[in-house]
Design a protein around this motif. Structure first.
Motif, PDB file in Angstrom:
ATOM      1  N   GLU A 242      -2.181   0.058  -3.616  1.00  0.00           N
ATOM      2  CA  GLU A 242      -1.143   1.044  -3.348  1.00  0.00           C
ATOM      3  C   GLU A 242      -0.085   0.526  -2.377  1.00  0.00           C
ATOM      4  N   ASN A 243      -0.255  -0.715  -1.930  1.00  0.00           N
ATOM      5  CA  ASN A 243       0.751  -1.329  -1.071  1.00  0.00           C
ATOM      6  C   ASN A 243       0.892  -2.801  -1.430  1.00  0.00           C
ATOM      7  N   ARG A 251       3.925  -2.703   2.796  1.00  0.00           N
ATOM      8  CA  ARG A 251       4.789  -1.591   2.403  1.00  0.00           C
ATOM      9  C   ARG A 251       4.184  -0.862   1.207  1.00  0.00           C
ATOM     10  N   ASP A 252       4.473   0.435   1.089  1.00  0.00           N
ATOM     11  CA  ASP A 252       3.983   1.219  -0.036  1.00  0.00           C
ATOM     12  C   ASP A 252       4.669   0.794  -1.332  1.00  0.00           C
ATOM     13  N   HIS A 282       1.990  -8.529  -4.519  1.00  0.00           N
ATOM     14  CA  HIS A 282       1.282  -7.297  -4.873  1.00  0.00           C
ATOM     15  C   HIS A 282      -0.024  -7.642  -5.575  1.00  0.00           C
TER      16      HIS A 282
END
Length: 328
Positions: A242-243, A251-252, A282
């Motif tokens: 989710e980040n 960061r989201d 990510h």
């Protein structure tokens, strides 16, 4: 977190949180060959009576990077013969640069958001392949695929026994794909990136909001979200952190709701929306989770980190054949 046998029977001489007997029974042999624009990988269960095989075909060409995965297992016991099949596709199609006019952090072409450009992934450097010994009889396999301009890099890992790659516990039935993007050339000083993901499956994907993913329930992961598609006791999963790390800061990552694909109404889409940065990292995953009655001890999960990536297709095919001896 420990896996395998519990209580007094648990032995973990290598201090990796996995019972040694459990590790031994799940070791795999991996064979790999690299061609001009594709990589063939075969992974076979090393020990036990019930042999299985995982095959991966990685292609990198004008269409992007595609990963095709197949799983087959044979198991004999008394009773009847049963077959499970699942096929699904996750395609990372393009990277969209946009200005978030409405301020919700996500790209919506039907809103006032301003489209700037889209970039395709279609040219690559030669693949770099190395190995590292995990023990006397097991190996970590490591592939690096770079775009020609060096902006995009995919780091792909396979292991023959349980091992930690970074902070991720990787099982012998997994492939980890860390993907990063560096120094993307933005055309506007206030823009950001969205990753268009096209989804294809015989049955529609489902998104259970505020529910734990399979890996979270099993203790393999935290802070995940994801979608899944199911068929006859086998689940195809597409999950993500989710980040993300954006210029070294956590960061989201905002993800759109499942929707109909822009081109083909029989397919679905997601948009991953990243804060602006020169280096984005990510951690999504694709994989297969075998339900009750199948032969695998652990879920078959192929992990992948996707950062601002376009033109990448991931196709997973799972075939589990359980052969049971009929009673005369």
């Amino acid at each position: 977190i420990t896996f395998g046998l519990a209580s007094d029977d648990f032995i973990d001489d290598d201090s990796d949180g996995i019972d040694d007997d459990f590790e031994e029974s799940n070791k795999r042999d991996i064979e790999l060959s690299i061609g001009a624009d594709e990589i063939q990988i075969e992974s076979h269960q090393r020990n036990g009576e019930n042999k299985d095989e995982i095959q991966l075909k990685i292609q990198y060409n004008l269409e992007g990077i595609s990963i095709k995965v197949s799983y087959e297992s044979e198991f004999e016991t008394e009773s009847i013969e049963t077959e499970f099949e699942l096929e699904f596709e996750v395609e990372f199609q393009k990277l969209i640069e946009f200005i978030d006019i409405d301020g919700n952090g996500m790209y919506d072409k039907d809103s006032n958001d301003q489209f700037i450009q889209e970039v395709l992934l279609n040219s690559f450097q030669p693949v770099n392949y190395t190995t590292q010994a995990l023990s006397l009889d097991t190996t970590l396999h490591y592939l690096i695929i770079n775009t020609t301009d060096g902006i995009f890099t995919a780091h792909i890992y396979f292991v023959e026994e349980f091992a930690y790659v970074g902070e991720t516990l990787l099982t012998p039935s997994q492939a980890k794909i860390d993907i990063e993007i560096s120094n993307f050339i933005y055309s506007d000083p206030s823009s950001q990136l969205a990753l268009y993901v096209k989804l294809n499956s015989e049955s529609e994907y489902e998104h259970e909001i505020d529910h734990e993913t399979d890996d979270e329930e099993d203790g393999y992961a935290t802070d995940e979200d994801g979608i899944h598609t199911e068929s006859k006791g086998v689940s195809g999963i597409f999950t993500w952190k989710e980040n993300a790390s954006v210029d070294g800061v956590v960061r989201d990552v905002l993800v759109s709701s499942l929707d109909v694909d822009d081109i083909n109404e029989t397919e679905q889409k997601l948009l991953f929306n990243y804060p602006r940065g020169s280096h984005i990292y990510h951690d999504p995953k694709v994989g297969i989770v075998v339900g009750p009655g199948a032969t695998s001890i652990l879920p078959i999960v192929f992990t992948g980190t996707i950062i601002s990536m376009i033109g990448i297709a991931v196709v997973v095919v799972a075939v589990i054949i359980i052969k049971k001896r009929r009673i005369a």
